[in-house]
Design an enzyme around this catalytic site. Structure first.
Site, mmCIF file in Angstrom:
data_model
loop_
_atom_site.group_PDB
_atom_site.id
_atom_site.type_symbol
_atom_site.label_atom_id
_atom_site.label_comp_id
_atom_site.label_asym_id
_atom_site.label_seq_id
_atom_site.Cartn_x
_atom_site.Cartn_y
_atom_site.Cartn_z
ATOM 1 N N ARG A 1 42.197 26.900 -12.028
ATOM 2 C CA ARG A 1 40.956 26.676 -12.766
ATOM 3 C C ARG A 1 39.913 25.900 -11.966
ATOM 4 N NH1 ARG A 1 40.331 26.458 -18.360
ATOM 5 N NH2 ARG A 1 39.740 24.264 -18.228
ATOM 6 N N ARG B 1 36.576 27.818 -11.500
ATOM 7 C CA ARG B 1 35.708 28.271 -12.575
ATOM 8 C C ARG B 1 34.302 27.678 -12.444
ATOM 9 N NH1 ARG B 1 36.136 24.963 -17.925
ATOM 10 N NH2 ARG B 1 36.820 22.934 -17.196
ATOM 11 N N CYS C 1 19.679 -10.095 -17.368
ATOM 12 C CA CYS C 1 21.137 -9.940 -17.449
ATOM 13 C C CYS C 1 21.764 -11.169 -18.109
ATOM 14 C CB CYS C 1 21.727 -9.738 -16.054
ATOM 15 S SG CYS C 1 23.542 -9.793 -16.013
ATOM 16 N N CYS D 1 24.268 -13.127 -15.588
ATOM 17 C CA CYS D 1 23.814 -13.811 -14.371
ATOM 18 C C CYS D 1 23.756 -15.324 -14.586
ATOM 19 C CB CYS D 1 22.428 -13.298 -13.968
ATOM 20 S SG CYS D 1 22.454 -11.744 -13.030
ATOM 21 N N ASN E 1 34.339 -14.045 -25.344
ATOM 22 C CA ASN E 1 33.454 -12.924 -25.622
ATOM 23 C C ASN E 1 32.591 -13.233 -26.850
ATOM 24 O OD1 ASN E 1 32.386 -10.311 -26.353
ATOM 25 N ND2 ASN E 1 34.014 -9.380 -25.151
ATOM 26 N N ASP E 2 31.270 -13.037 -26.706
ATOM 27 C CA ASP E 2 30.346 -13.317 -27.811
ATOM 28 C C ASP E 2 30.491 -12.309 -28.947
ATOM 29 O OD1 ASP E 2 29.210 -15.540 -26.504
ATOM 30 O OD2 ASP E 2 27.897 -14.227 -25.335
ATOM 31 N N HIS F 1 24.488 -10.078 -9.000
ATOM 32 C CA HIS F 1 24.367 -9.014 -9.991
ATOM 33 C C HIS F 1 24.669 -7.629 -9.416
ATOM 34 C CE1 HIS F 1 22.736 -7.167 -13.660
ATOM 35 N NE2 HIS F 1 22.049 -6.346 -12.899
ATOM 36 N N ASN G 1 35.914 -1.969 -17.207
ATOM 37 C CA ASN G 1 35.178 -0.718 -17.384
ATOM 38 C C ASN G 1 34.024 -0.734 -16.392
ATOM 39 O OD1 ASN G 1 36.761 0.156 -19.575
ATOM 40 N ND2 ASN G 1 35.536 -1.041 -20.999
ATOM 41 N N SER H 1 28.521 -1.932 -20.715
ATOM 42 C CA SER H 1 27.215 -2.309 -21.260
ATOM 43 C C SER H 1 26.387 -3.153 -20.304
ATOM 44 C CB SER H 1 27.398 -3.078 -22.578
ATOM 45 O OG SER H 1 28.172 -4.259 -22.362
ATOM 46 N N HIS I 1 26.599 -6.000 -14.190
ATOM 47 C CA HIS I 1 27.043 -7.209 -13.484
ATOM 48 C C HIS I 1 28.570 -7.145 -13.334
ATOM 49 C CE1 HIS I 1 26.111 -11.483 -12.375
ATOM 50 N NE2 HIS I 1 27.437 -11.503 -12.420
ATOM 51 N N HIS J 1 32.162 -7.632 -13.718
ATOM 52 C CA HIS J 1 32.940 -8.438 -14.656
ATOM 53 C C HIS J 1 34.090 -7.612 -15.219
ATOM 54 C CE1 HIS J 1 30.549 -6.117 -17.547
ATOM 55 N NE2 HIS J 1 31.397 -6.491 -18.485
ATOM 56 N N GLN K 1 37.203 -7.740 -18.688
ATOM 57 C CA GLN K 1 37.531 -8.333 -19.978
ATOM 58 C C GLN K 1 39.008 -8.668 -20.037
ATOM 59 O OE1 GLN K 1 35.539 -6.840 -23.519
ATOM 60 N NE2 GLN K 1 34.588 -5.229 -22.278
ATOM 61 N N HIS L 1 52.176 -3.209 -12.735
ATOM 62 C CA HIS L 1 51.382 -2.109 -12.179
ATOM 63 C C HIS L 1 49.999 -2.082 -12.821
ATOM 64 C CE1 HIS L 1 53.280 -0.415 -15.816
ATOM 65 N NE2 HIS L 1 52.233 0.403 -15.891
ATOM 66 N N HIS M 1 46.676 0.805 -13.840
ATOM 67 C CA HIS M 1 46.195 2.179 -13.975
ATOM 68 C C HIS M 1 44.700 2.234 -13.689
ATOM 69 C CE1 HIS M 1 49.875 3.663 -15.975
ATOM 70 N NE2 HIS M 1 49.892 2.497 -16.601
ATOM 71 N N GLN N 1 45.881 18.155 -19.847
ATOM 72 C CA GLN N 1 45.797 19.270 -18.892
ATOM 73 C C GLN N 1 44.865 18.871 -17.753
ATOM 74 O OE1 GLN N 1 42.853 21.366 -18.330
ATOM 75 N NE2 GLN N 1 43.967 22.635 -16.848
#
Length: 365
Positions: free
Chosen positions: A23, A26, A47, A50, A72-73, A114, A154, A162, A165, A167, A169, A313, A315, A340
């Site tokens: 695939r 494709r 920011c 900062c 965390n706010d 930043h 993330n 979001s 900068h 960072h 969590q 470990h 991920h 898949q």
């Protein structure tokens, strides 16, 4: 035949994934993402991460020089109330199961600058971040209502980040999260059946084969896992068997912190170099539950039986598929039936191995 359609088993979950190598040819006329460039400014007055800037809570950040960690706010988890209200009478049913969940959420800024990412941090700076992860795991594990500490990053707008900068969590929970429970179950089952650690055995075979190994140093190895779902998904595994941030760098293994910093920077560099962009991903560490362990013995924490089979470990789940603007979508068959993928793990590993280890921005004139 690796080019034929086949299934592979995820050893950490027990689930299967469908591999469809044909695939990759494709055509694509679907959604195209915008390219997220690495920002130029090292300080942004708008920011909220900062130094010296105000956050939405009204608090002002300190003029920090290395890392900065705070509650965390907009925390997804809250500590238990000081006084428990009288329980309400509720209709009890085995079909509607509700359990209280308590916790604490923290944010850790990697740097005051930043415009940096993990790929652009020095080993010394990244080592400071890792030491903060160790400290946060310890301090959160001491809270009476905490059993598990989940550290994750993330990276990029595509992954719902979001704020650019640098960072991460740190969410701590009063129960062990579902996916971690699954990994505990599979690793324990393997240990009971074979008398040895699942990821120790897996790492030994991957190192011998070399086809899916992307990076390796004295303390850690990065592979495209045999069962990878995301196109360039990777699994970072400690070479030495240990189970949590409580044990990293211990027992004469002081180089492990710098080695982890180095391999994380190298992996982030390869990711960015793949499509010459600031590569998005979600990544996180999986460790054995630390709450009861650290509260029981801070001087010499031991994971007991869990420590025999649970292997430390991380991920990495990056969404990009063919270019900086085309990502993998989890839809249709994958939502309703099973995972898949098109690109084989072996092909993805070979692609990453061929990339230069110097960040692409350093070659720009």
């Amino acid at each position: 035949n690796p080019d034929s359609v086949h299934r592979r088993k995820n050893l950490l979950t027990g689930n299967f994934i469908l591999i469809s190598p044909h695939r990759t040819k494709r055509p694509w006329l679907g959604q195209v993402e915008k390219v997220e460039a690495i920002k130029g400014e090292n300080y942004s007055p708008s920011c909220y991460l900062c130094p010296r800037n105000s956050r939405t809570s009204g608090e002002n950040n300190p003029d920090y020089k290395n890392t900065f960690v705070f509650d965390n706010d907009f925390s997804a988890l809250l500590p238990p109330p000081e006084s428990s209200p009288a329980p309400e009478e509720k209709h009890q049913s085995s079909l509607f199961v509700v359990e209280e969940e308590f916790g604490k959420c923290r944010v850790l800024c990697f740097s005051p600058e930043h415009n940096l990412t993990v790929a652009l941090l020095s080993v010394d700076c990244m080592s400071i971040v890792i030491n903060e992860w160790i400290n946060e795991t310890k301090s959160l594990s001491l809270l009476s209502y905490i059993e598990y500490v989940q550290i994750f990053e993330n990276r990029g707008e595509m992954m719902g980040c979001s704020n650019p900068h640098p960072h991460c969590q740190i969410w701590s929970t009063s129960s062990v999260p579902t996916l971690v429970q699954t990994e505990i179950r599979e690793q324990k089952n393997y240990y009971c059946a074979h008398g040895k650690c699942l990821l120790c055995s897996y790492l030994q075979e991957e190192t011998a084969l070399k086809t899916r190994v992307v990076l390796q140093n004295n303390s850690f190895t990065v592979v495209i896992p045999f069962w990878a779902n995301w196109p360039y998904e990777t699994l970072l595994i400690s070479n030495r068997h240990f189970s949590s941030f409580l044990e990293i760098g211990q027992n004469g293994n002081s180089d492990e912190i710098a080695d982890l910093a180095q391999i994380m920077i190298q992996l982030a560099t390869l990711y960015d170099n793949l499509f010459s962009c600031s590569f998005p991903y979600s990544m996180g560490f999986h460790q054995a539950p630390t709450g009861r362990v650290y509260k029981a013995s801070q001087s010499s924490p031991s994971h007991g039986d869990d420590g025999k089979y649970f292997h430390f470990h991380a991920h990495y789940y990056p969404p990009l598929l063919r270019s900086s603007t085309i990502k993998k979508h989890i839809v249709g068959f994958e939502l309703l039936a099973m995972d898949q993928r098109d690109i084989t793990a072996e092909s993805a590993a070979n692609t990453l191995r061929q990339l230069p280890n110097v960040h692409y921005t350093k070659n720009l004139s």
